[in-house]
Design an enzyme around this catalytic site. Structure first.
Site, mmCIF file in Angstrom:
data_model
loop_
_atom_site.group_PDB
_atom_site.id
_atom_site.type_symbol
_atom_site.label_atom_id
_atom_site.label_comp_id
_atom_site.label_asym_id
_atom_site.label_seq_id
_atom_site.Cartn_x
_atom_site.Cartn_y
_atom_site.Cartn_z
ATOM 1 N N ASP A 1 0.832 -1.197 0.000
ATOM 2 C CA ASP A 1 0.000 0.000 0.000
ATOM 3 C C ASP A 1 0.872 1.254 0.000
ATOM 4 O O ASP A 1 2.034 1.223 0.433
ATOM 5 C CB ASP A 1 -0.910 0.024 1.233
ATOM 6 C CG ASP A 1 -1.921 -1.115 1.227
ATOM 7 O OD1 ASP A 1 -2.206 -1.637 0.126
ATOM 8 O OD2 ASP A 1 -2.413 -1.472 2.307
ATOM 9 N N LYS A 2 0.306 2.354 -0.428
ATOM 10 C CA LYS A 2 1.027 3.623 -0.534
ATOM 11 C C LYS A 2 1.817 3.957 0.732
ATOM 12 O O LYS A 2 2.985 4.335 0.668
ATOM 13 C CB LYS A 2 0.044 4.755 -0.851
ATOM 14 C CG LYS A 2 0.674 6.139 -0.885
ATOM 15 C CD LYS A 2 -0.371 7.212 -1.140
ATOM 16 C CE LYS A 2 0.253 8.596 -1.095
ATOM 17 N NZ LYS A 2 -0.750 9.667 -1.298
#
Length: 322
Positions: A138-139
């Site tokens: 994820d970011k």
């Protein structure tokens, strides 16, 4: 981009009656069946100088020519973005991804991603789908991520992922004090109402997360988490599902909670930690060429180190008061 390569071989006589695409998989095991079928349809594979169909039967003795003509598999632009390379060779790149970096371009994030950076660092990745990215973080999750540097390496890594053969270990800090480790075996799919979120749903794909307690704080717990499967947001969804969401998780963490009797130092650290406390610290896999199992490890980044230290000091202060 790599140069054009030509491979010539012969179909063995004992393969009489087999489908052509099945014979090609055995002749060229470094490439997936779907890719070989595509090359066959495009004329990059010729049988006795002719274009044949995947379902055609072979008689044995046919001459096979495979022309590997590199073509761009990506429509994205290369960008000069710094990368922390942990390991590299002709098959692999292992990256330590920072918080805030999106892995793959998508709506709202067409540039500044890991993929854009990879195309600049290793231009040959233009000839590999998704620039060799086979799994994602994820970011705002930090840590280790592997990239395939060739089509054979990509095939090997994808097969290992599908066979659940990757070792993926994370550090997570969750809300609440957990007494023991365990396993969450609960299917994950799109949230039935909010399609941007994932959730535990009966119609979801199988998802298994193993966790054990590595450190307890006054109101939080540090976990060592191992993934058996790799669903989107898996650790975040599973921890929230068992009522111990990740500290700082903006999507699954619920409202911000201030531990009772916290001093200003801890409050400051908690308020400034604006991402999920999740770090991919260990990655292990079988090398696509040698078959040797290799592991890499990176320690948690500075922001998580500061968070852990603040939680330790908070626990110590309250123990001394008692």
């Amino acid at each position: 981009m790599p140069e054009k390569e030509v491979f010539n071989t012969t179909i063995p006589l004992e393969w009489l009656g087999e489908r052509l695409d099945q014979a090609l998989v055995k002749l060229f095991p470094d490439y997936s069946r779907s890719r070989l079928q595509t090359w066959l349809k495009q004329g990059q594979i010729r049988i006795d100088g002719e274009i044949r169909k995947p379902k055609d039967k072979v008689i044995g003795g046919e001459q096979v020519e495979l022309q590997l003509e590199p073509v761009s598999e990506n429509d994205w632009q290369a960008e000069d973005i710094p990368l922390e390379i942990i390991y590299e060779d002709e098959s692999l790149l292992v990256i330590n991804k920072p918080a805030g970096m999106v892995v793959h371009p998508a709506a709202g994030n067409y540039s500044g991603t890991l993929l854009n950076a990879l195309l600049h660092y290793a231009p040959e990745l233009e000839a590999i789908p998704r620039a060799g990215i086979v799994h994602r973080l994820d970011k705002d999750t930090t840590g280790l991520l592997v990239v395939a540097r060739s089509l054979p390496a990509q095939k090997s890594l994808v097969e290992q992922l599908q066979a659940r053969a990757f070792l993926r270990e994370y550090v997570a800090i969750v809300q609440g004090v957990m007494t023991a480790g365990g396993c969450v075996d609960a299917p994950i799919g799109r949230h039935p109402v909010n399609r941007k979120r994932m959730a535990v749903v009966s119609s979801g794909k199988p998802a298994i997360t193993h966790y054990r307690v590595s450190e307890r704080y006054r109101c939080h717990t540090r976990l060592s988490v191992k993934l058996e499967t790799g669903r989107t947001h898996q650790i975040r969804v599973h921890m929230a599902h068992i009522h111990h969401p990740l500290l700082g998780d903006p999507v699954y963490g619920g409202r911000f909670k201030i531990p009772p009797a916290s001093d200003e130092g801890l409050l400051e650290v908690l308020k400034n930690f604006k991402r999920q406390a999740l770090h991919a610290k260990k990655l292990g896999l079988s090398h696509p060429q040698s078959g040797e199992f290799i592991e890499w490890r990176v320690e948690v980044p500075e922001d998580m180190q500061q968070l852990q230290q603040a939680l330790r000091e908070d626990l110590k202060a309250h123990q001394e008061e008692d």
